[in-house]
Design a protein around this motif. Structure first.
Motif, PDB file in Angstrom:
ATOM      1  N   GLU A 178       0.832  -1.204   0.000  1.00  0.00           N
ATOM      2  CA  GLU A 178       0.000   0.000   0.000  1.00  0.00           C
ATOM      3  C   GLU A 178       0.871   1.260   0.000  1.00  0.00           C
ATOM      4  OE1 GLU A 178      -0.369  -2.546   2.291  1.00  0.00           O
ATOM      5  OE2 GLU A 178      -2.073  -3.461   1.258  1.00  0.00           O
ATOM      6  N   ASP A 235       2.368   1.688  -3.503  1.00  0.00           N
ATOM      7  CA  ASP A 235       1.421   2.220  -4.488  1.00  0.00           C
ATOM      8  C   ASP A 235       1.231   3.726  -4.318  1.00  0.00           C
ATOM      9  OD1 ASP A 235       1.117  -0.314  -5.566  1.00  0.00           O
ATOM     10  OD2 ASP A 235      -0.759  -0.722  -4.494  1.00  0.00           O
ATOM     11  N   SER A 236       1.083   4.171  -3.099  1.00  0.00           N
ATOM     12  CA  SER A 236       0.918   5.600  -2.826  1.00  0.00           C
ATOM     13  C   SER A 236       2.169   6.371  -3.246  1.00  0.00           C
ATOM     14  CB  SER A 236       0.640   5.804  -1.338  1.00  0.00           C
ATOM     15  OG  SER A 236       0.640   7.168  -1.017  1.00  0.00           O
ATOM     16  N   GLN A 255       4.344   5.579  -5.529  1.00  0.00           N
ATOM     17  CA  GLN A 255       4.510   5.604  -6.984  1.00  0.00           C
ATOM     18  C   GLN A 255       3.849   6.832  -7.601  1.00  0.00           C
ATOM     19  OE1 GLN A 255       6.140   3.108  -9.451  1.00  0.00           O
ATOM     20  NE2 GLN A 255       7.186   3.597  -7.563  1.00  0.00           N
ATOM     21  N   GLY A 300       6.859  -4.186 -10.255  1.00  0.00           N
ATOM     22  CA  GLY A 300       6.441  -3.333  -9.148  1.00  0.00           C
ATOM     23  C   GLY A 300       7.313  -3.538  -7.922  1.00  0.00           C
TER      24      GLY A 300
END
Length: 160
Positions: free
Chosen positions: A12, A15-16, A18, A55
């Motif tokens: 999480e 993702d933030s 990125q 990722g």
């Protein structure tokens, strides 16, 4: 110097980060005159995706969250354990950022030192990075932390 510890980012957090990374990288390229504002965000996202095809699970990459002793997060690091140009034994610092509310307190230096320790723990004998020429604050941090210029790219605008 305040001590900062690092731990792996959660999916999480990754993702933030990125989204924030792409926006910041795009801004730096626009300010440097490399990209237009219209194309910058898409180009930044494409470059990041090319470097990180899997990722957070991309091999040879460290995605670290820096925190103070009380656990409050202060910043993030992205370190590649394999240098992008194949320099043996040299890791590469792709990104370091101290959260805006923590800037100006010496935490960038502490976060950088924590990242250096993490790279060394993973076998790196050196750490290299790129810095945009207009980013005077970052350049001073790196210079006073013992980094030296090993290559330099220069540009001169040629008016019509």
């Amino acid at each position: 110097m305040t001590e900062v510890t690092v731990r792996a980012m959660t999916p999480e957090e990754f993702d933030s980060w990125q989204d924030e990374l792409a926006a910041g990288y795009a801004q730096e390229h626009v300010a440097a005159g490399n990209w237009t504002a219209e194309e910058a965000l898409d180009r930044a996202r494409r470059e990041s995706a090319a470097f990180l095809p899997q990722g957070i699970a991309t091999p040879g990459m460290l995605f670290l969250l820096g925190a103070l002793a009380d656990g409050s997060p202060v910043g993030r690091l992205w370190i590649g354990l394999n240098h992008p140009r194949g320099v043996a034994g040299c890791a590469f610092l792709y990104d370091i950022e101290v959260a805006a509310e923590h800037r100006g307190r010496g935490l960038g230096r502490a976060l950088l030192a924590a990242g250096e320790r993490a790279a060394r723990e993973h076998g790196a004998e050196a750490l290299e990075l790129n810095v945009f020429g207009a980013n005077e604050t970052a350049r001073r941090l790196y210079e006073t932390s013992g980094y030296r210029v090993v290559t330099q790219q220069m540009r001169k605008d040629l008016p019509a």
